[in-house]
Design a protein around this motif. Structure first.
Motif, PDB file in Angstrom:
ATOM      1  N   ALA A  77       0.854  -1.199   0.000  1.00  0.00           N
ATOM      2  CA  ALA A  77       0.000   0.000   0.000  1.00  0.00           C
ATOM      3  C   ALA A  77       0.887   1.246   0.000  1.00  0.00           C
ATOM      4  O   ALA A  77       0.611   2.222  -0.698  1.00  0.00           O
ATOM      5  CB  ALA A  77      -0.911  -0.016   1.218  1.00  0.00           C
ATOM      6  N   GLN A  78       1.977   1.183   0.756  1.00  0.00           N
ATOM      7  CA  GLN A  78       2.874   2.342   0.791  1.00  0.00           C
ATOM      8  C   GLN A  78       3.568   2.548  -0.558  1.00  0.00           C
ATOM      9  O   GLN A  78       3.889   3.657  -0.945  1.00  0.00           O
ATOM     10  CB  GLN A  78       3.906   2.185   1.911  1.00  0.00           C
ATOM     11  CG  GLN A  78       3.239   2.151   3.280  1.00  0.00           C
ATOM     12  CD  GLN A  78       4.196   2.418   4.435  1.00  0.00           C
ATOM     13  OE1 GLN A  78       5.269   2.959   4.257  1.00  0.00           O
ATOM     14  NE2 GLN A  78       3.784   2.039   5.629  1.00  0.00           N
ATOM     15  N   LEU A  79       3.770   1.447  -1.293  1.00  0.00           N
ATOM     16  CA  LEU A  79       4.365   1.572  -2.635  1.00  0.00           C
ATOM     17  C   LEU A  79       3.324   1.974  -3.680  1.00  0.00           C
ATOM     18  O   LEU A  79       3.637   2.100  -4.860  1.00  0.00           O
ATOM     19  CB  LEU A  79       4.981   0.231  -3.069  1.00  0.00           C
ATOM     20  CG  LEU A  79       6.219  -0.271  -2.326  1.00  0.00           C
ATOM     21  CD1 LEU A  79       6.641  -1.626  -2.871  1.00  0.00           C
ATOM     22  CD2 LEU A  79       7.373   0.713  -2.459  1.00  0.00           C
ATOM     23  N   GLY A  80       2.068   2.089  -3.232  1.00  0.00           N
ATOM     24  CA  GLY A  80       0.997   2.422  -4.175  1.00  0.00           C
ATOM     25  C   GLY A  80       0.523   1.221  -4.966  1.00  0.00           C
ATOM     26  O   GLY A  80      -0.035   1.352  -6.055  1.00  0.00           O
ATOM     27  N   MET A  81       0.791   0.015  -4.413  1.00  0.00           N
ATOM     28  CA  MET A  81       0.412  -1.226  -5.118  1.00  0.00           C
ATOM     29  C   MET A  81      -0.805  -1.862  -4.447  1.00  0.00           C
ATOM     30  O   MET A  81      -0.976  -1.748  -3.230  1.00  0.00           O
ATOM     31  CB  MET A  81       1.542  -2.259  -5.023  1.00  0.00           C
ATOM     32  CG  MET A  81       2.887  -1.852  -5.548  1.00  0.00           C
ATOM     33  SD  MET A  81       3.000  -2.005  -7.319  1.00  0.00           S
ATOM     34  CE  MET A  81       2.691  -3.728  -7.620  1.00  0.00           C
ATOM     35  N   PRO A  82      -1.614  -2.598  -5.215  1.00  0.00           N
ATOM     36  CA  PRO A  82      -2.756  -3.297  -4.602  1.00  0.00           C
ATOM     37  C   PRO A  82      -2.290  -4.476  -3.768  1.00  0.00           C
ATOM     38  O   PRO A  82      -1.172  -4.964  -3.961  1.00  0.00           O
ATOM     39  CB  PRO A  82      -3.548  -3.796  -5.814  1.00  0.00           C
ATOM     40  CG  PRO A  82      -2.539  -3.903  -6.901  1.00  0.00           C
ATOM     41  CD  PRO A  82      -1.498  -2.849  -6.641  1.00  0.00           C
ATOM     42  N   PRO A  83      -3.134  -4.971  -2.833  1.00  0.00           N
ATOM     43  CA  PRO A  83      -2.747  -6.162  -2.061  1.00  0.00           C
ATOM     44  C   PRO A  83      -2.553  -7.354  -2.994  1.00  0.00           C
ATOM     45  O   PRO A  83      -3.120  -7.382  -4.091  1.00  0.00           O
ATOM     46  CB  PRO A  83      -3.934  -6.408  -1.130  1.00  0.00           C
ATOM     47  CG  PRO A  83      -4.966  -5.402  -1.461  1.00  0.00           C
ATOM     48  CD  PRO A  83      -4.462  -4.475  -2.507  1.00  0.00           C
ATOM     49  N   LEU A  84      -1.784  -8.310  -2.540  1.00  0.00           N
ATOM     50  CA  LEU A  84      -1.567  -9.512  -3.367  1.00  0.00           C
ATOM     51  C   LEU A  84      -2.807 -10.399  -3.313  1.00  0.00           C
ATOM     52  O   LEU A  84      -3.313 -10.685  -2.222  1.00  0.00           O
ATOM     53  CB  LEU A  84      -0.384 -10.305  -2.825  1.00  0.00           C
ATOM     54  CG  LEU A  84       0.999  -9.912  -3.315  1.00  0.00           C
ATOM     55  CD1 LEU A  84       2.051 -10.762  -2.618  1.00  0.00           C
ATOM     56  CD2 LEU A  84       1.132 -10.073  -4.823  1.00  0.00           C
ATOM     57  N   LEU A  85      -3.245 -10.833  -4.444  1.00  0.00           N
ATOM     58  CA  LEU A  85      -4.416 -11.718  -4.486  1.00  0.00           C
ATOM     59  C   LEU A  85      -4.052 -12.994  -5.228  1.00  0.00           C
ATOM     60  O   LEU A  85      -4.163 -13.058  -6.446  1.00  0.00           O
ATOM     61  CB  LEU A  85      -5.560 -11.040  -5.221  1.00  0.00           C
ATOM     62  CG  LEU A  85      -6.436 -10.100  -4.417  1.00  0.00           C
ATOM     63  CD1 LEU A  85      -7.574  -9.582  -5.270  1.00  0.00           C
ATOM     64  CD2 LEU A  85      -6.989 -10.783  -3.168  1.00  0.00           C
ATOM     65  N   PRO A  86      -3.559 -13.998  -4.492  1.00  0.00           N
ATOM     66  CA  PRO A  86      -3.173 -15.235  -5.173  1.00  0.00           C
ATOM     67  C   PRO A  86      -4.340 -15.829  -5.968  1.00  0.00           C
ATOM     68  O   PRO A  86      -5.480 -15.830  -5.490  1.00  0.00           O
ATOM     69  CB  PRO A  86      -2.772 -16.158  -4.021  1.00  0.00           C
ATOM     70  CG  PRO A  86      -2.440 -15.244  -2.899  1.00  0.00           C
ATOM     71  CD  PRO A  86      -3.329 -14.055  -3.053  1.00  0.00           C
ATOM     72  N   THR A  87      -4.040 -16.285  -7.146  1.00  0.00           N
ATOM     73  CA  THR A  87      -5.077 -16.807  -8.040  1.00  0.00           C
ATOM     74  C   THR A  87      -4.567 -18.115  -8.635  1.00  0.00           C
ATOM     75  O   THR A  87      -3.409 -18.189  -9.036  1.00  0.00           O
ATOM     76  CB  THR A  87      -5.286 -15.804  -9.215  1.00  0.00           C
ATOM     77  OG1 THR A  87      -5.414 -14.507  -8.639  1.00  0.00           O
ATOM     78  CG2 THR A  87      -6.496 -16.135 -10.043  1.00  0.00           C
ATOM     79  N   GLU A  88      -5.449 -19.108  -8.691  1.00  0.00           N
ATOM     80  CA  GLU A  88      -5.026 -20.404  -9.233  1.00  0.00           C
ATOM     81  C   GLU A  88      -4.518 -20.263 -10.655  1.00  0.00           C
ATOM     82  O   GLU A  88      -5.112 -19.545 -11.461  1.00  0.00           O
ATOM     83  CB  GLU A  88      -6.207 -21.384  -9.219  1.00  0.00           C
ATOM     84  CG  GLU A  88      -6.267 -22.106  -7.898  1.00  0.00           C
ATOM     85  CD  GLU A  88      -7.351 -23.178  -7.839  1.00  0.00           C
ATOM     86  OE1 GLU A  88      -7.741 -23.696  -8.892  1.00  0.00           O
ATOM     87  OE2 GLU A  88      -7.791 -23.462  -6.713  1.00  0.00           O
TER      88      GLU A  88
END
Ligand code: MSP
Length: 661
Positions: free
Chosen positions: A479-490
């Motif tokens: 979030a501090q880097l301006g990136m979205p949270p990681l959302l692992p996806t199959e």
């Protein structure tokens, strides 16, 4: 296509509340599953509770409750503990569920249909703590169980037996064909030697108490609690079942690429001998690996009821946060080895590695230079402008990513973190040497932009590589880097491999520091709240004791000996200490993130150059002290006689950091 991955913890007895030993297994399984999810593998992570057996029945009685009410009451603290620790299990099995009872009976019937179950009379020793029979040979003097140090009970009853002896040879053949079946390797060797001695048939039912799964067609008997418990791994997925009847069982058991049972070293036999034999008998496939981790002591002492030092994870999570505790578990102890949980070390690692290492890297760039000199935005950079120092850090990040992945695949969590921390240190050194605060004063900001981008992109890589261990902190970092949270996806591999994912122009957010440093007063009050004696009080007590008590005998207790942390270390540098006749200053690699400095009084017997590259044995937990103004962080062992000193070594190239016992 990424194939399914299934990981399990032992199911915990509910006779007591969760402690850090349980938390350690559960966190390890959570880290393994989060890593595989990041790689895009369909993943299932199972934990749960072992609720049957004599031990639980007796404990319920002590509490004045019916067993059913007792186990219901005890389930809640376990669920809560895993939630607080951020352990995102997919399944939570309780062996008292009706579905599990049916599945245990189904397993029984499959084994019976194979002709592997018969009725006979039985007489032997039984430890209720282990819920296991013991041979005379295993018992300590006075008929004590070697694990629980309590008297075993003589059991004489009619019972059903499983023809375990019939599986001696098939098991040995299976081990031979699957050299990775048990980890660590030394434990596998123990198992093989045990089986080679020949196996005795196993009593698998009891009639003297009722709290268990009734044996099919003979409800006078209840199924032996370990047969019931081991079955949880298959039963939680809905098995055994015909193709198509239980989708989870089909996916994560029948066609899984990997099935790993993480267990403590004390329950290895049940998992590597009984469980595979039951499965062979029932015609069900076997797991791919059993991983036995070591045991944790607490501040150098064994956890036990009598010492009253069962450490629950909750207050620690409250004090330092779930991710910090998870990090400490995975970092402090080599997975597979015994280790110590020390509140002091936890705080030292927090301040040294998280606050000063990763947190500082973040603050120096995002909260400081970038904000002041580049509007807090990710800068635009040209690949053509790369400096050798930039390229070096990029190469380091790529190597760390590949190595950490290899270690995480192998459940060598501590090694993965060592590698990742080398990258954190390299990035901090890069900041030191490129001096962005000086570059910020120049009119031409090109070099500053390049340096900031290199660090920010390294931080993005770190936010993924550390995600399995510290998911919350990594999302905060992102979030501090301006990136979205990681959302692992199959079927989507998110592991970092391509440099440059951070988009120029992204607005960073400097929020509160990720790991604010604890000052001395904060540490003291935290230790007090956690009920840990401040070191001063402890020392005073020890001093008072030596004044008043006579030395009782010349032996030390085994537990006392185990407090000495002896390790193998490799000498990296050695030089004479100026103005000292005796001292050599050594820099040794003891398998830790940073090498340590040790001063050894061996200068009259060794040339410093001759020591470089040698493997020595050190006392790693000796209190640091200053000699000739230099801090010595440990001691090198040496033997002496009239001819002089001889530094102790090892006769094989064992890994630095390996314990010596
Ligand atoms: N119910 C059985 C497991 C059945 S699995 C089919 C059991 N339960 S337990 O609650 O006694 O222990 C569960 C796990 O906790 C074991 O793997 C054990 O090794 C682990 N630990 C218990 N004390 C521990 C430490 N002090 N340190 C690390 N792990 C320890 O056994």
């Amino acid at each position: 296509m990424a194939r399914p991955f299934y990981v399990t913890t032992p199911i915990y007895y509910v006779n007591d509340r969760p402690h850090i030993g349980h938390a350690y297994s559960t966190v390890a399984a959570d880290v393994a599953s989060r890593y595989q999810r990041l790689r895009g593998k369909p993943t299932y992570f199972l934990t749960g509770l072992d609720e049957h057996g004599l031990k639980i029945e007796r404990r319920a009685k002590e509490e004045g409750l019916a067993p059913r009410d007792f186990v219901d009451r005890m389930a809640a603290p376990f669920r809560l503990a895993w939630e607080e620790l951020g352990c995102a299990h997919d399944g939570f099995i309780r062996t008292t569920s009706p579905q599990h009872r049916e599945n245990v009976q189904a397993l029984w019937k499959l084994m019976a249909a194979r002709g592997d179950i018969y009725l006979d009379d039985y007489e032997d020793w039984y430890c209720v703590g282990c819920e296991s029979f013991k041979t005379e040979k295993e018992l300590l003097e006075g008929n004590l169980c070697p694990i629980h140090q309590k008297p075993v009970e003589r059991i004489k009853e009619r019972s059903y037996f499983f023809r375990l002896s019939k599986y001696t040879q098939p098991l040995l053949e299976y081990y031979e064909a699957h050299p990775d079946f048990v980890r660590p390797e030394a434990r596998f060797n123990e198992v093989k030697s045990f089986v080679k001695e020949g196996l005795r048939d196993l009593s698998i039912s009891r009639t003297s108490f009722r709290w268990g799964v009734p044996v099919p067609d003979d409800p006078e008997h209840v199924v032996y609690v370990w047969l019931d418990a081991l079955m949880n791994y298959v039963s939680a997925l809905g098995g055994p079942a015909e193709e198509g009847e239980a989708p989870l069982y089909d996916e994560f058991w029948k066609s899984s690429e990997t099935i790993i049972h993480i267990v403590g070293k004390d329950i290895l036999r049940f998992h590597t001998i009984y469980w595979p034999a039951f499965l062979m008998s029932a015609g069900i496939r076997l797991p791919t690996q059993i991983w036995a981790h070591g045991w944790l002591t607490v501040n150098g002492e064994k956890m036990s009821k009598s010492l009253g030092n069962f450490l629950p994870p909750g207050p620690l999570v409250e004090a330092v946060g779930a991710d910090v505790l998870r990090y400490y578990f995975m970092r402090e102890v080599g997975f597979g080895q015994d280790g110590d949980f020390s509140h002091r070390n936890l705080l030292n690692r927090y301040n040294g590695e998280l606050a000063n290492g990763l947190g500082n890297l973040m603050n120096r760039i995002v909260a400081s230079i970038l904000k002041k000199s580049l509007d807090g935005r990710v800068p635009q950079v040209e690949v053509a402008q790369l400096d050798p120092a930039d390229q070096q850090l990029i190469d380091k990040a790529k190597a760390a990513s590949a190595d950490a992945a290899k270690h995480l695949e192998a459940l060598a969590f501590h090694r993965a973190l060592d590698t990742i921390w080398e990258l954190v240190s390299a990035a901090n050194k890069y900041v030191d040497s490129t001096e962005p605060w000086r570059l910020a004063k120049q009119d031409d900001k090109t070099r500053l932009q390049q340096v900031c981008y290199t660090v920010l992109e390294t931080l993005r890589w770190l936010s993924i590589m550390l995600f399995p261990v510290m998911p919350e902190k990594c999302n905060e970092l992102r979030a501090q880097l301006g990136m979205p949270p990681l959302l692992p996806t199959e079927q989507v591999d998110l592991w970092p491999s391509v440099w440059g994912g951070l988009r120029p122009g992204t607005q960073t957010q400097s929020a509160t520091p990720l790991f604010p440093r604890f000052d001395e007063a904060q540490e003291r009050s935290m230790l007090e709240r956690l009920g840990v004696e401040a070191p001063n009080t402890k020392q005073k007590k020890a001093a008072a004791m030596t004044e008043t008590e006579e030395v009782k005998d010349e032996f030390v207790e085994f537990d006392d000996f185990m407090k000495v942390d002896l390790r193998v270390a490799v000498v990296k540098e050695a030089e004479k200490v100026e103005k000292s006749k005796k001292l050599i200053r050594l820099i040794v690699d003891a398998g830790e993130a940073e090498p340590r400095q040790i001063l050894a009084g061996i200068a009259e017997h060794y040339n410093p150059e001759d020591l470089i590259g040698r493997r020595v044995v050190i006392v790693a937990n000796l209190k640091p002290r200053k000699l000739m103004g230099l801090e010595s962080q440990g001691m090198v062992l040496a033997a002496s006689d009239e001819s002089g000193l001889s530094v102790l070594g090892v006769d094989k190239d064992v890994e630095p950091g390996s314990p010596a016992k």
